[in-house]
Design a protein around this motif. Structure first.
Motif, mmCIF file in Angstrom:
data_model
loop_
_atom_site.group_PDB
_atom_site.id
_atom_site.type_symbol
_atom_site.label_atom_id
_atom_site.label_comp_id
_atom_site.label_asym_id
_atom_site.label_seq_id
_atom_site.Cartn_x
_atom_site.Cartn_y
_atom_site.Cartn_z
ATOM 1 N N ASP A 78 12.755 7.070 -4.939
ATOM 2 C CA ASP A 78 11.955 8.108 -4.594
ATOM 3 C C ASP A 78 13.122 9.078 -5.665
ATOM 4 O O ASP A 78 14.094 8.894 -5.300
ATOM 5 C CB ASP A 78 11.929 8.819 -3.392
ATOM 6 C CG ASP A 78 10.620 9.800 -3.531
ATOM 7 O OD1 ASP A 78 11.268 10.959 -4.014
ATOM 8 O OD2 ASP A 78 10.673 10.168 -2.825
ATOM 9 N N GLN A 115 1.779 1.743 -3.337
ATOM 10 C CA GLN A 115 0.632 2.587 -4.167
ATOM 11 C C GLN A 115 0.926 4.119 -4.338
ATOM 12 O O GLN A 115 0.003 4.708 -5.196
ATOM 13 C CB GLN A 115 -0.383 2.068 -4.177
ATOM 14 C CG GLN A 115 -0.153 0.349 -4.637
ATOM 15 C CD GLN A 115 -1.893 -0.575 -4.320
ATOM 16 O OE1 GLN A 115 -2.580 0.755 -3.629
ATOM 17 N NE2 GLN A 115 -0.994 -1.753 -4.064
ATOM 18 N N LEU A 116 1.440 4.532 -2.720
ATOM 19 C CA LEU A 116 0.696 6.380 -3.019
ATOM 20 C C LEU A 116 1.797 6.915 -3.008
ATOM 21 O O LEU A 116 2.542 5.882 -4.203
ATOM 22 C CB LEU A 116 0.907 6.256 -1.197
ATOM 23 C CG LEU A 116 0.615 5.608 -0.451
ATOM 24 C CD1 LEU A 116 0.805 5.870 1.070
ATOM 25 C CD2 LEU A 116 -1.474 5.899 -0.261
ATOM 26 N N GLU A 117 1.723 7.533 -3.795
ATOM 27 C CA GLU A 117 2.112 8.938 -4.252
ATOM 28 C C GLU A 117 3.088 10.207 -3.808
ATOM 29 O O GLU A 117 2.596 10.888 -2.917
ATOM 30 C CB GLU A 117 1.335 9.329 -6.088
ATOM 31 C CG GLU A 117 1.088 8.448 -6.549
ATOM 32 C CD GLU A 117 0.183 9.075 -7.869
ATOM 33 O OE1 GLU A 117 0.265 10.578 -7.597
ATOM 34 O OE2 GLU A 117 -0.147 8.021 -8.773
ATOM 35 N N GLN A 165 2.682 12.868 0.171
ATOM 36 C CA GLN A 165 1.742 11.705 0.451
ATOM 37 C C GLN A 165 2.994 10.454 0.929
ATOM 38 O O GLN A 165 2.544 9.768 2.255
ATOM 39 C CB GLN A 165 0.009 11.418 0.467
ATOM 40 C CG GLN A 165 -0.719 10.548 1.258
ATOM 41 C CD GLN A 165 -1.458 9.465 0.524
ATOM 42 O OE1 GLN A 165 -1.712 9.762 -0.378
ATOM 43 N NE2 GLN A 165 -2.810 9.700 1.434
ATOM 44 N N LYS A 166 2.917 10.141 0.759
ATOM 45 C CA LYS A 166 3.978 8.707 0.602
ATOM 46 C C LYS A 166 5.255 8.967 1.528
ATOM 47 O O LYS A 166 5.680 8.688 2.217
ATOM 48 C CB LYS A 166 4.715 7.962 -1.024
ATOM 49 C CG LYS A 166 5.919 6.875 -1.314
ATOM 50 C CD LYS A 166 6.355 6.131 -1.651
ATOM 51 C CE LYS A 166 5.227 5.797 -3.188
ATOM 52 N NZ LYS A 166 5.730 5.625 -4.056
ATOM 53 N N ARG A 167 6.190 10.443 0.489
ATOM 54 C CA ARG A 167 7.146 10.062 1.777
ATOM 55 C C ARG A 167 6.227 11.200 3.189
ATOM 56 O O ARG A 167 7.017 10.315 4.061
ATOM 57 C CB ARG A 167 7.467 11.772 1.202
ATOM 58 C CG ARG A 167 8.071 11.310 -0.365
ATOM 59 C CD ARG A 167 8.920 12.715 -0.878
ATOM 60 N NE ARG A 167 9.037 12.741 -1.786
ATOM 61 C CZ ARG A 167 8.687 13.538 -2.818
ATOM 62 N NH1 ARG A 167 7.554 13.762 -3.026
ATOM 63 N NH2 ARG A 167 9.192 12.861 -4.439
ATOM 64 N N ILE A 213 11.646 1.518 -1.256
ATOM 65 C CA ILE A 213 10.741 1.668 -1.901
ATOM 66 C C ILE A 213 10.718 3.280 -1.856
ATOM 67 O O ILE A 213 10.368 4.355 -2.340
ATOM 68 C CB ILE A 213 8.794 1.781 -1.486
ATOM 69 C CG1 ILE A 213 8.443 0.649 -1.551
ATOM 70 C CG2 ILE A 213 8.268 2.627 -1.436
ATOM 71 C CD1 ILE A 213 7.371 0.399 -0.333
ATOM 72 N N LYS A 227 0.513 -1.337 -0.392
ATOM 73 C CA LYS A 227 0.118 -0.339 0.237
ATOM 74 C C LYS A 227 1.252 1.246 -0.118
ATOM 75 O O LYS A 227 0.368 1.760 -0.582
ATOM 76 C CB LYS A 227 -0.962 -0.207 1.021
ATOM 77 C CG LYS A 227 -1.881 -1.528 1.292
ATOM 78 C CD LYS A 227 -3.299 -1.268 2.255
ATOM 79 C CE LYS A 227 -3.828 -1.887 2.268
ATOM 80 N NZ LYS A 227 -4.973 -2.270 3.389
ATOM 81 N N LEU A 228 1.929 1.425 0.336
ATOM 82 C CA LEU A 228 2.995 2.581 0.828
ATOM 83 C C LEU A 228 3.665 2.663 -0.954
ATOM 84 O O LEU A 228 3.479 3.526 -0.996
ATOM 85 C CB LEU A 228 4.181 2.173 1.962
ATOM 86 C CG LEU A 228 3.844 2.609 2.762
ATOM 87 C CD1 LEU A 228 4.853 1.608 3.753
ATOM 88 C CD2 LEU A 228 3.401 3.727 3.509
ATOM 89 N N LYS A 261 4.083 9.568 4.950
ATOM 90 C CA LYS A 261 3.434 8.200 6.192
ATOM 91 C C LYS A 261 5.239 7.058 5.992
ATOM 92 O O LYS A 261 5.183 6.576 6.922
ATOM 93 C CB LYS A 261 2.620 7.294 4.760
ATOM 94 C CG LYS A 261 1.381 7.668 4.495
ATOM 95 C CD LYS A 261 0.371 7.395 5.667
ATOM 96 C CE LYS A 261 -1.048 7.894 5.661
ATOM 97 N NZ LYS A 261 -1.542 7.283 7.142
ATOM 98 N N LEU A 262 5.846 7.362 4.809
ATOM 99 C CA LEU A 262 6.961 6.406 4.549
ATOM 100 C C LEU A 262 7.745 7.251 6.415
ATOM 101 O O LEU A 262 8.510 6.545 7.261
ATOM 102 C CB LEU A 262 8.380 6.596 4.027
ATOM 103 C CG LEU A 262 7.863 6.273 2.967
ATOM 104 C CD1 LEU A 262 8.839 6.340 1.375
ATOM 105 C CD2 LEU A 262 8.054 3.921 2.933
#
Length: 274
Positions: A61, A9-11, A14-16, A57, A6-7, A18-19
């Motif tokens: 980036d 799939q984020l963009e 938002q992905k950064r 992941i 799921k991580l 959450k990570l």
């Protein structure tokens, strides 16, 4: 925590974010201080494997500098695999990309004793009974938040603030206080309203060297405003004495929050020795 798939799939931002939060949670889990409900719980995947997956992941980036990517790749190949170092390194590279200081995310809750009550588990805040600070006319929200954070972290029982102190509920104060304002609470009062028969001393220039000062077992330390220091009225109130931090620089000046941190460390050191 969120599944690695799921991580992925984020963009973008938002992905950064959450990570960064995930790596922070993993650090606390590795250290054994994760808050209840935030422990690593993916039974189908060992924690080390999960850390490797989400680090890979991050390496993809496009905003991650090449040298940072190479550093993370090296850590992934290292034997033995150092989970804590990988999480810390990855998180700090992320925060640099996001443009956020680690201190704005990093409040690590240290282990505390608890009481079981009919309403659930209650965490007990440990402190030195009777150790308190009176913040006089502090105008910077950042400084007042920092004072609360230091007071809570070093074990002060209470914070008093003067009538002209900035509101501790100011957003920037709350931000720099990192939850400690809510944890400690405070009492706004005039000098005349401080508890009677309690040793009161001031942190100000021209007093006893902090290395020679005999701190009280219980008492209130007055710290003054950024521009004017401790007021003449407060110095009169400080009948126990004045303590001074010796300095050698040309400016011989410290931020009030930094000075208070030095004082609290010395006070606690004195209490622990006596």
């Amino acid at each position: 925590m969120i599944e690695a798939g799921k991580l992925f799939q984020l963009e973008g931002g938002q992905k950064r974010r959450k990570l960064a939060l995930t790596f922070g949670s993993l650090e606390r889990d590795i250290l054994g201080i994760a808050e209840k409900g935030t422990e690593y719980s993916f039974t189908q995947m060992p924690r080390a494997e999960y850390i490797k997956k989400i680090t890979e992941i991050l390496i993809t980036d496009p905003k991650l500098p090449q040298d940072a990517a190479e550093e993370l790749k090296g850590l992934l190949k290292a034997e033995p695999f150092d989970e804590l170092r990988v999480c810390n390194c990855a998180r700090n590279h992320l925060l640099k990309i996001i443009g956020t200081f680690p201190a704005e995310w990093d409040l690590v809750i240290a282990p505390h004793s608890t009481d079981n009550t009919p309403n659930g588990t209650v965490v007990k805040r440990d402190f030195y009974p009777g150790v308190a600070v009176y913040a006089e006319d502090i105008r910077s929200p950042f400084n007042i938040g920092s004072i609360f954070r230091t007071a809570e972290g070093m074990g002060a029982e209470k914070v008093y603030i003067s009538p002209f102190c900035v509101d501790p509920d100011h957003p920037r104060a709350v931000r720099s206080g990192m939850g400690c304002i809510e944890t400690m609470g405070y009492q706004r009062c005039a000098l005349s309203e401080l508890p009677p028969d309690v040793p009161v001393f001031a942190l100000e220039t021209g007093g006893t060297d902090i290395n020679e000062f005999k701190f009280p077992e219980k008492g209130i330390c007055i710290i003054g405003s950024e521009e004017l220091g401790v007021s003449p009225e407060a110095l009169k109130k400080a009948t126990y004495g004045t303590v001074t931090i010796p300095m050698k620089g040309l400016k011989a000046s410290l931020n009030v929050g930094v000075a208070f941190g030095i004082l609290m460390e010395k006070w606690v050191e004195y209490l622990n020795k006596n």
